[in-house]
Design an enzyme around this catalytic site. Structure first.
Site, PDB file in Angstrom:
ATOM      1  N   SER A  83      29.325  68.363  19.774  1.00  0.00           N
ATOM      2  CA  SER A  83      30.907  68.430  20.143  1.00  0.00           C
ATOM      3  C   SER A  83      31.155  68.056  21.657  1.00  0.00           C
ATOM      4  O   SER A  83      32.363  68.060  21.954  1.00  0.00           O
ATOM      5  CB  SER A  83      31.416  69.914  19.754  1.00  0.00           C
ATOM      6  OG  SER A  83      30.787  70.934  20.405  1.00  0.00           O
ATOM      7  N   THR A 186      33.410  71.922  22.143  1.00  0.00           N
ATOM      8  CA  THR A 186      34.066  71.896  23.589  1.00  0.00           C
ATOM      9  C   THR A 186      33.234  72.961  24.339  1.00  0.00           C
ATOM     10  O   THR A 186      33.154  73.991  23.890  1.00  0.00           O
ATOM     11  CB  THR A 186      35.357  72.103  23.436  1.00  0.00           C
ATOM     12  OG1 THR A 186      35.974  71.204  22.622  1.00  0.00           O
ATOM     13  CG2 THR A 186      36.076  71.847  25.019  1.00  0.00           C
ATOM     14  N   THR A 204      34.344  67.519  26.474  1.00  0.00           N
ATOM     15  CA  THR A 204      34.124  67.529  24.946  1.00  0.00           C
ATOM     16  C   THR A 204      34.018  66.034  24.439  1.00  0.00           C
ATOM     17  O   THR A 204      34.300  65.080  25.072  1.00  0.00           O
ATOM     18  CB  THR A 204      35.427  68.328  24.402  1.00  0.00           C
ATOM     19  OG1 THR A 204      35.302  68.191  22.966  1.00  0.00           O
ATOM     20  CG2 THR A 204      36.692  67.228  24.702  1.00  0.00           C
ATOM     21  N   ARG A 214      42.579  58.745  20.358  1.00  0.00           N
ATOM     22  CA  ARG A 214      42.910  60.040  20.639  1.00  0.00           C
ATOM     23  C   ARG A 214      42.389  61.083  21.606  1.00  0.00           C
ATOM     24  O   ARG A 214      41.367  60.716  22.041  1.00  0.00           O
ATOM     25  CB  ARG A 214      42.718  60.983  18.973  1.00  0.00           C
ATOM     26  CG  ARG A 214      43.076  62.234  19.083  1.00  0.00           C
ATOM     27  CD  ARG A 214      41.964  63.552  19.537  1.00  0.00           C
ATOM     28  NE  ARG A 214      42.643  64.767  19.199  1.00  0.00           N
ATOM     29  CZ  ARG A 214      41.757  65.575  19.606  1.00  0.00           C
ATOM     30  NH1 ARG A 214      40.768  65.480  20.412  1.00  0.00           N
ATOM     31  NH2 ARG A 214      42.140  66.751  19.292  1.00  0.00           N
ATOM     32  N   THR A 237      39.504  76.163  23.556  1.00  0.00           N
ATOM     33  CA  THR A 237      38.567  75.273  22.589  1.00  0.00           C
ATOM     34  C   THR A 237      39.341  75.377  21.265  1.00  0.00           C
ATOM     35  O   THR A 237      40.241  76.445  21.178  1.00  0.00           O
ATOM     36  CB  THR A 237      37.473  76.103  22.696  1.00  0.00           C
ATOM     37  OG1 THR A 237      36.334  75.553  21.891  1.00  0.00           O
ATOM     38  CG2 THR A 237      37.373  77.577  22.087  1.00  0.00           C
ATOM     39  N   GLY A 238      39.083  74.432  20.513  1.00  0.00           N
ATOM     40  CA  GLY A 238      39.619  74.318  19.080  1.00  0.00           C
ATOM     41  C   GLY A 238      40.410  73.118  19.023  1.00  0.00           C
ATOM     42  O   GLY A 238      40.503  72.116  19.757  1.00  0.00           O
TER      43      GLY A 238
HETATM   44  N1  GLY Z   1      39.545  70.820  21.945  1.00  0.00           N
HETATM   45  C1  GLY Z   1      38.739  69.665  21.983  1.00  0.00           C
HETATM   46  C2  GLY Z   1      39.698  68.757  21.198  1.00  0.00           C
HETATM   47  O1  GLY Z   1      40.582  69.108  20.434  1.00  0.00           O
HETATM   48  O2  GLY Z   1      39.443  67.649  21.827  1.00  0.00           O
END
Ligand code: GLY
Length: 324
Positions: A83, A186, A204, A214, A237-238
């Site tokens: 990640s 992340t 990340t 994106r 994070t998330g």
């Molecule tokens: N939190 C990392 C992402 O959504 O890219």
């Protein structure tokens, strides 16, 4: 805190164990308040080795900015981590793109988004902060800036873990952001030195199998990261989209400015995130916060989010609380 209880918690912390729920709320900074200065905090299990590196930098008289940069570089190189870094899971075209940001407590900040072939996007983000009049560079422009500044370009070959993940995903090619059930996603790191200076970093490879182009919360100052020496710092994070919608890290710092503890501020941000995002049962997001006095807190939408802490007498993995 009563002496015996405090001793037990500190002993646990120095072993590096995950604290059980029974002591979690104390360790997470609610009652009674626990403070450390200096203090380094990072999201997830992978925060442990990253914090160790950051601490080593602080111990060698490095700045808190050096510490948070060097710390997350460990994770950017960790081949087992899918990640963060170029070994991370790719987008749905099979291309790994990276996002990163860095911020100092005086308001200086830099970030890169949707960048390819750069092993250490966090260092590129720092270079944007220090060597350009801008805050953010994206895509091909960020890559060209890296080349111009001597960053080596890595070959675009998926890591073994990423290749396997991508092959498995392609069997169904289902495009929907899924709740994070792994023990990482992340790395966000926030730190406070002995003199009260703060800094943070966030890096990340973003949402696995995302649309090409994106960008998540991590490179967005105020979403994935925010630091203000006068108040404190926060990182996230998330699922980035859910965090961007509420300017999560900025919100937490502003709540702390208004007098909330880091724990209360993280809980309020999660409440806001839940209110502003549909389909919350499928969304995981978590916040980690630290104030200028060295008090800290963390909270997530769903169980499973933990954070790593490193302070003068110990290091630990701590489970955050969660809404559900
Ligand atoms: N939190 C990392 C992402 O959504 O890219």
């Amino acid at each position: 805190m009563r002496g015996r209880r405090k001793f037990l918690i500190n002993s646990l912390l120095s072993t590096g164990l995950v604290l059980p729920a029974s002591v979690r709320s104390m360790a997470a900074g609610s009652q009674p308040k626990e403070r450390h200065k200096p203090l380094i905090l990072s999201t997830w299990n992978h925060g442990m080795p990253a914090n160790d590196k950051a601490w080593e930098v602080l111990d060698a008289e490095g700045s808190i900015l050096d510490a948070v940069e060097q710390g997350v570089k460990v994770t950017e190189l960790d081949l087992t981590n899918l990640s963060v870094g170029l070994q991370g899971l790719p987008d749905r075209e099979g291309i790994t793109t990276l996002d990163a940001s860095i911020m100092k407590g005086d308001g200086s900040c830099g970030s890169v988004a949707f960048v390819r072939q750069v092993k250490h996007p966090i260092s590129l983000a720092r270079m944007v902060m220090e060597n350009t009049p801008h805050v953010m560079l994206a895509g091909e422009g960020a890559r060209q800036f890296a080349i111009a500044n001597g960053f080596p370009m890595e070959e675009e070959v998926l890591s073994p873990g990423a290749e396997k993940g991508y092959k498995d995903w392609k069997k169904h090619s289902e495009y929907k952001p899924v709740i994070n059930i792994e023990n990482h996603d992340t790395i966000g790191m926030i730190g406070l030195d002995a003199k009260g200076n703060m800094a943070g970093s966030c890096t990340t490879s973003g949402l696995a199998f995302k649309m090409h182009g994106r960008v998540g919360d991590s490179p967005i100052i105020g979403a994935g990261l925010f630091v203000d020496n006068e108040v404190g710092a926060a990182t996230a994070t998330g699922l980035g989209e859910s965090i961007i919608r509420i300017c999560g890290s900025f919100l937490i710092v502003e709540l702390m400015r208004q007098g909330r503890t880091p724990q209360e501020a993280c809980e309020e941000a999660v409440k806001r995130l839940i209110a502003k995002n549909k389909g919350i049962e499928g969304i995981q997001a978590g916040f980690l916060a630290l104030n200028k006095d060295g008090e800290y807190g963390a909270f997530a939408v769903h169980p499973g989010f933990n954070f790593a802490m490193h302070y003068r007498n110990g290091r630990a993995l701590v489970d955050s609380g969660s809404n559900f």
